[in-house]
Design a protein around this motif. Sequence first.
Motif, short mmCIF file in Angstrom:
data_model
loop_
_atom_site.label_atom_id
_atom_site.label_comp_id
_atom_site.label_asym_id
_atom_site.label_seq_id
_atom_site.Cartn_x
_atom_site.Cartn_y
_atom_site.Cartn_z
N HIS A 1 0.83 -1.21 0.00
CA HIS A 1 0.00 0.00 0.00
C HIS A 1 0.86 1.26 0.00
O HIS A 1 0.53 2.25 -0.68
CB HIS A 1 -0.92 0.00 1.23
N HIS A 2 1.96 1.22 0.74
CA HIS A 2 2.84 2.39 0.86
C HIS A 2 3.98 2.37 -0.16
O HIS A 2 4.89 3.20 -0.07
CB HIS A 2 3.39 2.48 2.28
N ASP A 3 3.92 1.44 -1.11
CA ASP A 3 4.94 1.36 -2.16
C ASP A 3 6.36 1.35 -1.60
O ASP A 3 7.23 2.12 -2.01
CB ASP A 3 4.79 2.53 -3.15
N VAL A 4 6.59 0.46 -0.64
CA VAL A 4 7.90 0.40 0.01
C VAL A 4 8.85 -0.39 -0.90
O VAL A 4 9.15 -1.57 -0.68
CB VAL A 4 7.80 -0.24 1.41
N SER A 5 9.34 0.29 -1.91
CA SER A 5 10.08 -0.38 -2.97
C SER A 5 11.49 -0.78 -2.57
O SER A 5 12.13 -1.57 -3.27
CB SER A 5 10.14 0.53 -4.20
N GLY B 1 0.31 -7.41 -3.99
CA GLY B 1 0.88 -6.21 -4.59
C GLY B 1 2.38 -6.16 -4.66
O GLY B 1 2.96 -5.07 -4.82
N TRP B 2 3.04 -7.31 -4.58
CA TRP B 2 4.50 -7.38 -4.61
C TRP B 2 4.98 -7.88 -5.98
O TRP B 2 4.28 -8.65 -6.65
CB TRP B 2 5.01 -8.33 -3.54
N ASP B 3 6.17 -7.45 -6.37
CA ASP B 3 6.86 -8.10 -7.47
C ASP B 3 7.46 -9.40 -6.95
O ASP B 3 8.03 -9.42 -5.84
CB ASP B 3 7.97 -7.20 -8.02
N VAL B 4 7.36 -10.47 -7.70
CA VAL B 4 7.72 -11.79 -7.20
C VAL B 4 8.71 -12.48 -8.14
O VAL B 4 8.56 -12.43 -9.37
CB VAL B 4 6.47 -12.67 -7.03
N HIS B 5 9.71 -13.13 -7.55
CA HIS B 5 10.68 -13.92 -8.30
C HIS B 5 10.88 -15.25 -7.58
O HIS B 5 10.73 -15.34 -6.36
CB HIS B 5 12.03 -13.19 -8.38
N GLU B 6 11.22 -16.29 -8.33
CA GLU B 6 11.53 -17.59 -7.77
C GLU B 6 12.93 -18.00 -8.20
O GLU B 6 13.35 -17.70 -9.32
CB GLU B 6 10.50 -18.63 -8.19
N VAL B 7 13.65 -18.69 -7.31
CA VAL B 7 15.04 -19.04 -7.59
C VAL B 7 15.42 -20.27 -6.77
O VAL B 7 14.83 -20.53 -5.72
CB VAL B 7 15.97 -17.85 -7.26
N ASP B 8 16.40 -21.00 -7.25
CA ASP B 8 17.00 -22.09 -6.48
C ASP B 8 17.89 -21.46 -5.42
O ASP B 8 18.88 -20.80 -5.73
CB ASP B 8 17.84 -22.98 -7.41
N GLY B 9 17.55 -21.64 -4.16
CA GLY B 9 18.26 -20.98 -3.08
C GLY B 9 19.63 -21.53 -2.78
O GLY B 9 20.32 -21.01 -1.89
#
Length: 287
Positions: A176-180, A214-222
């Motif tokens: 909501h607060h666009d905490v980028s 509302g988030w940008d999301v990525h997936e990765v092998d940790g």
Amino acid sequence: MNDFPSANPTQDADLIRHIEERALFARLETVRLISIAKTGHYASGFSCAEILATLYYGVMRLRQGEPDWPARDRFLFGKGHAAATLYPLLADWGFFDAAELDDYTRLGSAFGDHPDMTKIPGIDFSSGSLGHALSTGAGVAMGTRMQGNSANVFVLLGDGELHEGQIWEAALGAAHHDVSNLIAIVDRNDHSLDGHIGGVTGIEPLADKWTAFGWDVHEVDGHDVPALLTLLRGIASDTARTRPVAVIAKTVKGKGISYMESEFGWHLGWLAEQDELNAIEELRNNA
């Protein structure tokens, strides 16, 4: 750019090798520290060793020997019970004398099973009870932004920690607060103290949930250092992003020790002397 505490590698291939070596170092030190304490969280630390090493040696903006540098990137450890894997990296950065870890958990030591920001240089948040780190991280990120500070704020969460409702309140508020400048990393090792995450309370479809909040999301092998480095560096350096970012890092709990990878009971435990020697040998052979 980081000030690297050891070899100061400048080429990507050297940096990747350095990060992988530091991940092994963190695992071996975890075994040593738990041997002092006689109990501890091997498996939880092992699952995030590459994530921690990549952040501290390849991504986060830090200064050697200056844990309170105002422009530093911040790190909040939601799954603070794995602090034995983090402490050695902070010592490697010169935030305190590594010899202080020799008294880990002993009476009078600053270093307990969970990190205390009032006692340990380099700890940005005192964690213990799960679920608070993302809320605090959102507040820290908003505060640094209000001060004109360009620091990124990284929050490492356990996937079992996502059962806490406060996580999702924080996710709503941050979007909501666009905490980028807030970057959450989920250590998706699929297990908690109580067992398989899906058997306790299912959290899938996890990526879709973060996206819906509302988030940008990525997936990765940790455990894939080149992939982690590329992704996290790209996110950290993207000054045009407008939303908080969630990274779902798929990991193996107990990574590096075969029986810990297959038995969730090693969330908390202790190795007898010969078992410890065998574990150290297996970790070195798997590196």
